[in-house]
Design a protein around this motif. Structure first.
Motif: not given
Length: 275
Positions: A201-211, A263-266
């Motif tokens: 998918a198109r995304a501005d950020y993808i995070g994974f909760v895990g080690s 999001r708020r960068r800049g």
């Protein structure tokens, strides 16, 4: 057909559509529109409702509206006769002290100040999973202004969570407009399937909760089944800022803090640098 500005504004906000609200805040001498006049401007530059005067002001306001939709910042546009601009020592198109100046080319030679305010859709947060961290993320994100979608198998959920959208499973729309942030917090229940859906998918950020170890193992598994390594490299794992989080609520907070920092960068500009 007459369209009420406030009614249309409510409809556009509820449907998560971007627009600009332009308000005449001051006039001097002869102007077509007077203080308090409002107009809604769509991203394509059309005025969907209201009125802010004729061609003397419209061009400058529409240009400012386009800029505001692009960078998300409000603007005060002052449209003045050329001699008044010269007295102020400013040129048409110049910005000074938070005011963007434009020249009034009409014979009336009036002055009009217009406040141009972008109204943007809420940023979208899609959380994959029904884990305690996923539910904490959904709960914390809504008060921060996110449009929250929870994607998880219905059998994994107990009571229906308080979110904007609920998806049974992990099938999300691959392409959407606007800001979109994805967090995979399945924590052992559908990790591979959720990550596949996220990286497609198109995304501005993808995070994974895990080690780190879990993320590395999943990358290897998904690469072996044909997922491009470049797609997997978009995933931040572990997700979140390092704040020493332990509880699900703290982990969720760290992830949201990371998303907000992106999001708020800049966006804070010179004000933040001078503070």
């Amino acid at each position: 057909m007459h369209v009420d500005v406030m009614d249309l504004m409510a409809k556009l906000k509820s449907s998560e559509e971007a627009f600009v609200l332009a308000t005449v805040v001051r006039t001097v001498s002869v102007t077509a529109a007077k203080a308090g006049a409002k107009a809604i401007i769509r991203p394509d530059g059309t005025i969907a409702a209201g009125w802010i005067g004729g061609g003397c002001a419209r061009g400058a306001v529409l240009r400012a509206a386009t800029q505001s939709l692009r960078d998300g910042k409000a603007r005060l546009v002052s449209i003045q006769p050329g001699d008044l601009l010269a007295d102020l020592g400013v040129k048409p198109g110049e910005a000074r002290g938070g005011v963007q100046f434009a020249r009034n080319m009409c014979p009336s030679q009036g002055t009009m100040d217009v406040f141009v305010e972008p109204v943007l859709p809420r940023p979208s947060l899609i959380v994959f999973g029904a884990s305690p961290v996923a539910l904490a993320l959904a709960a914390q994100a809504r008060p921060l202004g996110f449009n929250v979608t929870l994607a998880a198998p219905a059998d994994d959920l107990g009571e229906a969570p308080d979110v904007d959208h609920l998806i049974d499973g992990f099938a999300i729309e691959p392409e959407t407009k606007g800001e979109r942030y994805l967090v995979v917090s399945t924590q052992g229940r559908g990790d591979e399937a959720a990550l596949k859906a996220a990286v497609a998918a198109r995304a501005d950020y993808i995070g994974f909760v895990g080690s780190h170890r879990k993320m590395a193992a999943l990358k290897q598994e998904l690469t072996e089944v044909g997922i491009e390594p470049a797609a997997l490299d978009r995933v931040k794992g572990p997700a979140g800022l390092d704040i020493g989080a332990i509880t699900p609520e703290e982990i969720a907070l760290s992830v949201l803090a990371e998303i907000i920092s992106i999001r708020r960068r800049g966006q804070r500009g010179e004000t933040a640098q001078q503070a």
